[in-house]
Design a protein around this motif. Structure first.
Motif, mmCIF file in Angstrom:
data_model
loop_
_atom_site.group_PDB
_atom_site.id
_atom_site.type_symbol
_atom_site.label_atom_id
_atom_site.label_comp_id
_atom_site.label_asym_id
_atom_site.label_seq_id
_atom_site.Cartn_x
_atom_site.Cartn_y
_atom_site.Cartn_z
ATOM 1 N N GLU A 1 24.498 26.446 -49.067
ATOM 2 C CA GLU A 1 24.902 27.789 -49.509
ATOM 3 C C GLU A 1 26.249 28.173 -48.907
ATOM 4 O O GLU A 1 27.123 28.723 -49.592
ATOM 5 C CB GLU A 1 23.826 28.800 -49.112
ATOM 6 C CG GLU A 1 24.122 30.217 -49.592
ATOM 7 C CD GLU A 1 23.027 31.203 -49.213
ATOM 8 O OE1 GLU A 1 23.161 32.384 -49.562
ATOM 9 O OE2 GLU A 1 22.044 30.782 -48.557
ATOM 10 N N TYR A 2 26.443 27.850 -47.639
ATOM 11 C CA TYR A 2 27.692 28.180 -46.960
ATOM 12 C C TYR A 2 28.864 27.417 -47.575
ATOM 13 O O TYR A 2 29.948 27.973 -47.788
ATOM 14 C CB TYR A 2 27.554 27.839 -45.478
ATOM 15 C CG TYR A 2 28.842 27.886 -44.677
ATOM 16 C CD1 TYR A 2 29.605 29.047 -44.592
ATOM 17 C CD2 TYR A 2 29.282 26.755 -43.983
ATOM 18 C CE1 TYR A 2 30.781 29.091 -43.846
ATOM 19 C CE2 TYR A 2 30.447 26.781 -43.238
ATOM 20 C CZ TYR A 2 31.188 27.957 -43.178
ATOM 21 O OH TYR A 2 32.356 27.983 -42.439
ATOM 22 N N LEU A 3 28.653 26.137 -47.906
ATOM 23 C CA LEU A 3 29.742 25.305 -48.416
ATOM 24 C C LEU A 3 30.106 25.610 -49.864
ATOM 25 O O LEU A 3 31.062 25.041 -50.391
ATOM 26 C CB LEU A 3 29.395 23.824 -48.267
ATOM 27 C CG LEU A 3 29.405 23.281 -46.838
ATOM 28 C CD1 LEU A 3 29.081 21.793 -46.815
ATOM 29 C CD2 LEU A 3 30.742 23.535 -46.155
ATOM 30 N N GLU A 4 29.379 26.514 -50.513
ATOM 31 C CA GLU A 4 29.798 26.960 -51.836
ATOM 32 C C GLU A 4 31.173 27.622 -51.771
ATOM 33 O O GLU A 4 31.907 27.664 -52.762
ATOM 34 C CB GLU A 4 28.772 27.921 -52.432
ATOM 35 C CG GLU A 4 27.526 27.228 -52.951
ATOM 36 C CD GLU A 4 26.573 28.195 -53.628
ATOM 37 O OE1 GLU A 4 27.043 29.264 -54.065
ATOM 38 O OE2 GLU A 4 25.373 27.894 -53.714
ATOM 39 N N ALA A 5 31.524 28.138 -50.600
ATOM 40 C CA ALA A 5 32.855 28.732 -50.423
ATOM 41 C C ALA A 5 33.953 27.691 -50.628
ATOM 42 O O ALA A 5 35.071 28.039 -51.044
ATOM 43 C CB ALA A 5 32.970 29.344 -49.026
ATOM 44 N N PHE A 6 33.656 26.433 -50.339
ATOM 45 C CA PHE A 6 34.646 25.364 -50.495
ATOM 46 C C PHE A 6 35.201 25.319 -51.909
ATOM 47 O O PHE A 6 36.405 25.154 -52.125
ATOM 48 C CB PHE A 6 34.000 24.020 -50.122
ATOM 49 C CG PHE A 6 34.797 22.817 -50.525
ATOM 50 C CD1 PHE A 6 35.927 22.439 -49.813
ATOM 51 C CD2 PHE A 6 34.418 22.052 -51.620
ATOM 52 C CE1 PHE A 6 36.662 21.321 -50.193
ATOM 53 C CE2 PHE A 6 35.142 20.931 -51.997
ATOM 54 C CZ PHE A 6 36.275 20.570 -51.282
ATOM 55 N N TYR A 7 34.321 25.474 -52.901
ATOM 56 C CA TYR A 7 34.731 25.342 -54.295
ATOM 57 C C TYR A 7 35.687 26.458 -54.731
ATOM 58 O O TYR A 7 36.459 26.271 -55.671
ATOM 59 C CB TYR A 7 33.500 25.315 -55.209
ATOM 60 C CG TYR A 7 32.541 24.214 -54.855
ATOM 61 C CD1 TYR A 7 32.932 22.878 -54.925
ATOM 62 C CD2 TYR A 7 31.255 24.493 -54.413
ATOM 63 C CE1 TYR A 7 32.065 21.853 -54.575
ATOM 64 C CE2 TYR A 7 30.372 23.481 -54.072
ATOM 65 C CZ TYR A 7 30.789 22.164 -54.148
ATOM 66 O OH TYR A 7 29.934 21.154 -53.800
ATOM 67 N N THR A 8 35.642 27.586 -54.057
ATOM 68 C CA THR A 8 36.565 28.682 -54.358
ATOM 69 C C THR A 8 37.828 28.597 -53.519
ATOM 70 O O THR A 8 38.940 28.776 -54.015
ATOM 71 C CB THR A 8 35.873 30.044 -54.118
ATOM 72 O OG1 THR A 8 34.720 30.137 -54.958
ATOM 73 C CG2 THR A 8 36.816 31.201 -54.432
#
Length: 538
Positions: free
Chosen positions: A386-393
């Motif tokens: 969930e935290y690494l979803e920020a990577f895609y943005t």
């Protein structure tokens, strides 16, 4: 005597204390350092010998693939103290015809990651701009390097030499184990990726486990379907040649010939070699074995080259080392999987016309490093995912700018029977020839020095408007108005589908994406050091 006795009673413990501190500094610290080295050595020997450590073993991250992305990522995570196991199908020096030009923005990322010395000692050449050729005309555009250190420029080199330097740098860290082996599949349990199954160089099937597996196995990835929705397109193929002892018209520049049917590239890859890449539209190319390719290059391509390059080009054809490679394009369309992540060309590809692939990969690694740095515990797969979803943005400003520009420029630079597209192609050439902001702006985007999607769209439509103004000057007519309208429509049809594939919201309005604000899982930060230490001890 009493005073002297008291002084001795006070001085003796003080002297012993000082001696104890000195002994600890000389021998205790050394013992601690040796103990740490023994742990690192034990980790590397254990991984190299067994390839496993159990689900609670010592490895923090498994990286599949040791190309540019995998090697750079291994070094980056390794220097941050992660235990990294890298699995690469073939550790011999690669021999490829792409991945040979690193843009200045990519070089800045190398510096940020501490890998800038990997372009040293491989006869890499500085690249400071581009030269464009079209039907007897030519113009030169330079990278806007003002304000940067003197070392900042593009670099061109043999891809294999660069990758080997990156692998050596990664393997030099005691926390990184680089192993030759073919990954067969991901290991999953309850929807969480736990590691990989792989075949060792000895042919033995083994398993490796880690809380995070990062797949970087390149454009031919056989694992990407488990981690994304791949929509791979092959708009063209590159035909590669090497010209020897040849001087380019503009030294230290990449050369782009706007030929028919599509562009031709030249750039130095060593002090004595020039790489030539001939773009052939479509997925099929003339046969090399039958001699059809050599005939095509001699009769169709050679006459369109600057005279300074024709003789060396023909000599390279006669030498016979003609190679081909499909040019793939794939927008990043991941579906987050706990315990795994995609990187590099396995995750996102664009047409290699602009040489932006390595810049995107290195930028992605810098983003991921910043996200992972506060985390010492990677074992909570769901929270980490969930935290690494920020990577895609967070990756979008650089990635989407370079991806969109690569796709749009390729469409514009290809020859077309449509008169409106012919006008767009000429307008692009003339726009860049104006100099000043008209050349420095687009080149800053291309080079990764100015990763701003909005600036890209503004320049792209400025070219289209410039093309229309050329049509209407000095005497507008209904026919010219109609041609101008078709030019604007054609430009829109080129860029808007690419933007849609990249994601309008993430590209232009990233701050509206909830994942943009994701904070590190608190327990991973607080308990990480303890868990990481116990993991290493095991």
């Amino acid at each position: 005597m009493i005073i002297l006795s008291d002084m001795l009673q006070f001085a003796l413990p003080m002297a012993l204390a000082v001696i104890s501190i000195v002994c600890y500094m000389l021998f205790g610290g050394k013992h601690k350092s040796n103990e740490s080295k023994e742990k690192d050595s034990h980790y590397r020997e254990n991984v190299a010998r067994n390839g496993v450590g159990g689900e609670n073993g010592a490895t923090d991250v498994i990286i599949v693939g040791a190309g540019v992305a995998g090697s750079a990522l291994a070094y980056t995570l390794g220097k941050d103290g992660r235990r990294v196991q890298v699995l690469e199908r073939d550790l011999s020096e690669p021999d490829r015809i792409v991945g040979e030009l690193l843009q200045p923005g990519g070089y800045l990322k190398l510096v940020e990651l501490g890998l800038e010395d990997c372009v040293e000692g491989i006869d890499a050449q500085r690249v400071i701009g581009y030269a464009l050729f079209k039907e007897g005309q030519n113009t030169r555009v330079s990278y806007p390097l003002e304000g940067h250190h003197a070392d900042v420029a593009g670099r061109s080199f043999h891809n294999g030499r660069f990758i080997q330097r990156m692998r050596e740098k990664a393997a030099s860290l005691p926390t990184v184990c680089l192993e030759q082996g073919t990954v067969l599949s991901l290991i999953e349990k309850d929807g969480i990726v736990k590691g990989v199954k792989y075949k060792s160089i000895a042919g033995e099937e083994l398993e490796a486990f880690a809380p995070l597996t990062i797949v970087c196995d390149g454009c031919f990835s056989n694992l990407r379907r488990s981690l994304c929705n791949p929509k791979v397109e092959v708009p063209s193929c590159f035909v590669g040649l090497v010209l020897e002892n040849c001087n380019l018209p503009y030294p230290n520049h990449g050369h782009v010939i706007l030929a028919d049917p599509s562009p031709i590239l030249f750039y130095p890859i060593s002090s004595t070699e020039i790489r030539c890449l001939v773009d052939v539209p479509g997925q099929k190319v003339p046969s090399v074995a039958s001699g059809d390719m050599a005939k095509y290059l001699r009769t169709v391509v050679a006459p369109q080259l600057p005279k300074q390059l024709q003789m060396s080009f023909l000599a390279a054809i006669e030498k016979g080392n003609i190679r081909t490679m499909p040019n793939k394009s794939m927008p990043a369309s991941p579906f987050p999987r706990p315990g795994a992540l995609l990187m590099g060309d396995a995750f996102n590809m664009r047409h290699p016309l602009t040489g932006g692939g390595m810049t995107v990969a290195l930028s992605d690694i810098a983003v991921l490093e910043r996200l992972l740095k506060p985390l010492r515990n990677l074992h909570d797969a769901s929270a980490l995912c969930e935290y690494l979803e920020a990577f895609y943005t967070l990756r979008k400003p650089v990635a989407s700018t370079i991806n969109t520009l690569a796709g749009a420029l390729y469409e514009v630079f290809c020859a077309s029977p449509d008169q409106a597209m012919k006008e767009m192609r000429q307008a692009c050439f003339d726009y860049l020839s104006l100099g000043g902001v008209f050349s420095s702006g687009p080149v800053a985007l291309l080079s990764g020095l100015n990763p701003r999607p909005l600036s890209l769209v503004l320049h792209f439509f400025a070219v289209a408007v410039y093309g229309v103004s050329r049509l209407l000057y000095p005497f507008p007519s209904p026919k010219r108005f109609w041609l101008g309208a078709r030019l604007i429509v054609g430009a829109s049809n080129i860029i808007f589908p690419i933007i849609k594939a990249e994601g309008v919201r993430q590209m232009f309005f990233p701050s509206t994406v909830p994942a943009y604000y994701r904070a590190p899982p608190i327990h991973s930060v607080e308990t990480g050091s303890k868990n990481s230490a116990s993991s290493v001890d095991n």
